[in-house]
Design a protein around this motif. Structure first.
Motif, short mmCIF file in Angstrom:
data_model
loop_
_atom_site.label_atom_id
_atom_site.label_comp_id
_atom_site.label_asym_id
_atom_site.label_seq_id
_atom_site.Cartn_x
_atom_site.Cartn_y
_atom_site.Cartn_z
N GLU A 38 0.82 -1.20 0.00
CA GLU A 38 0.00 0.00 0.00
C GLU A 38 0.87 1.26 0.00
OE1 GLU A 38 -0.29 -2.51 2.13
OE2 GLU A 38 -2.12 -3.44 1.32
N ALA A 39 1.99 1.20 0.74
CA ALA A 39 2.86 2.38 0.84
C ALA A 39 3.52 2.71 -0.49
CB ALA A 39 3.93 2.14 1.91
N LEU A 51 11.20 3.36 1.35
CA LEU A 51 11.80 2.04 1.32
C LEU A 51 10.92 1.05 0.56
CD1 LEU A 51 13.40 1.50 4.84
CD2 LEU A 51 14.37 2.54 2.80
N SER A 52 9.62 1.17 0.73
CA SER A 52 8.69 0.28 0.02
C SER A 52 8.82 0.46 -1.48
CB SER A 52 7.25 0.55 0.47
OG SER A 52 7.08 0.28 1.84
N ARG A 53 8.96 1.70 -1.92
CA ARG A 53 9.10 1.96 -3.36
C ARG A 53 10.44 1.43 -3.88
NH1 ARG A 53 6.10 6.83 -2.10
NH2 ARG A 53 8.00 8.00 -1.65
N ILE A 54 11.51 1.54 -3.08
CA ILE A 54 12.81 1.02 -3.50
C ILE A 54 12.72 -0.49 -3.69
CG2 ILE A 54 15.20 0.64 -2.80
CD1 ILE A 54 14.98 3.32 -1.23
N ILE A 58 13.24 -2.72 -7.30
CA ILE A 58 14.17 -3.82 -7.54
C ILE A 58 13.42 -5.08 -7.96
CG2 ILE A 58 15.90 -5.31 -6.48
CD1 ILE A 58 16.86 -2.50 -7.01
N LEU A 59 12.28 -5.35 -7.33
CA LEU A 59 11.49 -6.52 -7.71
C LEU A 59 11.01 -6.41 -9.15
CD1 LEU A 59 9.37 -7.07 -4.47
CD2 LEU A 59 11.04 -8.65 -5.41
N ASP A 60 10.55 -5.23 -9.52
CA ASP A 60 10.06 -5.03 -10.90
C ASP A 60 11.18 -5.20 -11.90
OD1 ASP A 60 7.53 -4.56 -9.98
OD2 ASP A 60 7.63 -2.38 -10.17
N ILE A 97 18.50 5.05 -0.46
CA ILE A 97 18.38 4.92 0.99
C ILE A 97 18.99 6.14 1.68
CG2 ILE A 97 19.12 3.58 3.00
CD1 ILE A 97 18.96 1.08 1.21
N ALA A 98 20.12 6.60 1.17
CA ALA A 98 20.75 7.78 1.76
C ALA A 98 19.81 8.98 1.72
CB ALA A 98 22.05 8.09 1.02
N LYS A 99 19.08 9.12 0.61
CA LYS A 99 18.12 10.23 0.51
C LYS A 99 16.94 10.02 1.44
CE LYS A 99 19.27 11.33 -4.30
NZ LYS A 99 18.78 11.36 -5.71
#
Length: 537
Positions: A38-39, A51-54, A58-60, A97-99
């Motif tokens: 959902e996030a 983090l959820s979007r990151i 990667i999965l996509d 992640i740094a951002k």
């Protein structure tokens, strides 16, 4: 980051509920972030959403569906797809992640807990990325037995995940996580069976206590899929032994189990194509200097004869230089094959279910034909199991879904189904010898065995692949076929004899004997090819 802190990466199974873990973190004063689907769609810049979007990105990119039982047509671990991809993904995540770190929860002196039911396939890349950012990382797999996972899948995916899809999904996530944690000293697994165990166990992890040991169950309770059962048992055994197993052995055993899962997925058609972006990380193969003109591999893909496995290997080596096509049947299919190959001058590997012999003769083009045989009784059962779970409305799939195996065989042996389960291999091989249109015969099929440079056997798969690899290297010296289905230390499996005994018990002696007699030509071919590989390995 000014202060070094510790992160616990908790990889759960698809559909896992983290509410009890969140409660334990709150009680202990530790920040908790759950990656959620959902996030991903939220526009905010919270740490959770970022983090959820990151993770989703990667999965996509990699082509893994988080609730998809299929395996990629490449080594199943992200770490082993290609070192360049792992490095690229890790570096890309480090930057993101740094951002995102500016929105991370404040350091309370306790570990920051990041959990997700889609972390298993990517946990190794996350660990690399956080370590590069000067963070202490402890990857933790929230292990479950296959039975416990089945119960949770039933709740999370009503009507969607069933046998054998459930065990395969459990195997996929569990083995992907283990393969990436194998050589990480900080990697751990724990076994929490209910909400209270999760609260207590999470509190223990935050205090640095030893994780709860995994207890392998009595396997008699699991609904038995003949291919998945032994692999499930071997995986649960590794989970139970994990804390006392050295890193090198962890890697070898988890890798072998992943190879076995890939074998099962390939034989049942549960394979997904490598995404185009991911394929770009592979080095293209170049022809041998001795090859004059053009060299192509022509795969005659036979249904339930490991054809998907061979296609996987071809795609793993040639990527976008592979092509597949299906044809309407004609008496002489050589012109169709010739036109197909000539119309795709850049392609190096061709595969078709419906193309039939003989092999076309094309001036200036060397063709290496590839075809596999399989024991006819074992193949019939494999075809039934595949069609029973196939998401299709074909006549065969409908028949398998509405009948038990015995009834399926009775109907399939009728004349209207032709050679679906009767001398399938003999018919296919006969088409390579003699004049087009001649009736299939054992004599013509045997002549084909003498004529073709390669005929593989599913029951001698490793030996067949080694021989095929040798033949292919005459054209493409850098070909490697072992990375897809290399099972030198594979998980325990039923032997052919044991499988045939099971089939006899399922069909009954009379029906089994009738099926065996009907397949006398195929059995003669099997015995000859099996003897060849037994004598030459």
């Amino acid at each position: 980051m000014a202060d070094r802190r510790t992160i616990l990466l908790l990889a759960g199974l698809p559909g896992q509920d983290f509410s009890a873990i969140a409660e334990a973190c709150a009680a202990e004063g530790a920040a908790f972030v759950a990656l959620s689907r959902e996030a991903v769609d939220q526009e905010d810049k919270s740490f959770q959403a970022r983090l959820s979007r990151i993770n989703r990105r990667i999965l996509d990119l990699s082509g893994y569906g988080w609730a998809d039982v299929r395996m990629l047509r490449q080594d199943a671990s992200f770490q082993n797809i290609d070192s360049r991809f792992a490095q690229w993904a890790s570096m890309r995540m480090q930057d993101l992640i740094a951002k995102a770190w500016e929105a991370a929860p404040a350091d309370s002196g306790k570990p920051l807990v990041i959990a997700g039911d889609t972390l298993a396939p990517t946990i190794g890349i996350w660990a690399q990325a956080f370590t590069a950012l000067d963070v202490d990382v402890r990857p933790v797999l929230l292990a479950l037995t296959a039975d416990e996972a089945m119960a949770r899948f039933t709740e999370a995916f009503p009507g969607k995940i069933g046998i054998p899809g459930g065990p395969q999904l459990w195997l996929k996530h569990t083995l992907l996580a283990l393969s990436q944690m194998a050589e990480q000293d900080a990697g751990q697994l724990t076994h929490w069976t209910d909400d209270q165990a999760s609260r207590d166990g999470m509190a223990g992890l935050l205090k640095g206590e030893t994780p709860v040991a995994f207890k392998a169950p009595d396997r008699s309770g699991l609904a038995r899929n003949p291919d998945a059962f032994d692999l499930v048992s071997a995986t649960e055994e590794l989970l139970a032994q994990w804390p006392g197993v050295a890193g090198a052995e962890r890697k070898a055993r988890s890798g072998a189990l992943l190879d076995s899962l890939r074998t099962m997925a390939a034989l049942y058609g549960d394979m997904a194509d490598i995404p185009e972006k991911l394929a770009a990380f592979r080095v293209p193969l170049t022809p041998a200097p001795t090859v004059k003109g053009r060299a192509v591999i022509l795969h005659y893909h036979s249904f339930k004869n490991a054809g998907t496995s061979v296609d996987a290997m071809l795609k793993d080596n040639f990527g976008q230089l592979c092509d597949s096509r299906e044809f309407e049947r004609e008496e002489d299919m050589r012109p169709l094959a010739r036109d197909w190959i000539l119309s795709k001058p850049q392609k190096r590997a061709f595969s078709s279910h419906t193309l039939e012999g003989p092999v076309p003769d094309i001036p200036g083009v060397d063709i290496l034909p590839v075809i596999f045989l399989r024991h006819p009784i074992d193949r019939a059962r494999s075809a039934y199991l595949f069609e029973r779970r196939q998401a299709a409305d074909t006549k065969g799939a409908e028949l398998a879904k509405t009948h038990d195996f015995a009834s399926y065989i009775d109907i399939k042996m009728q004349e209207e189904y032709g050679w679906a389960v009767v001398n399938f291999n003999c018919v296919r091989l006969s088409m390579f010898s003699g004049a087009p249109g001649e009736e299939p015969s054992l004599e013509r099929a045997m002549e084909t065995l003498d004529r073709l440079p390669f005929v593989g056997l599913v029951e001698q798969f490793e030996a067949s692949i080694r021989r095929l690899e040798t033949l292919m290297r005459a054209y493409y010296p850098d070909v490697v076929l072992g990375s897809v289905l290399k099972n030198a230390t594979r998980a325990p499996e039923l032997s052919l004899e044991d499988r045939l005994q099971e089939i006899r018990a399922e069909l009954g002696d009379a029906r089994y004997d009738r099926l065996e007699a009907a397949n006398k030509n195929d059995l003669a071919l099997f015995e000859r090819v099996n003897a060849f590989y037994s004598q030459n390995t």
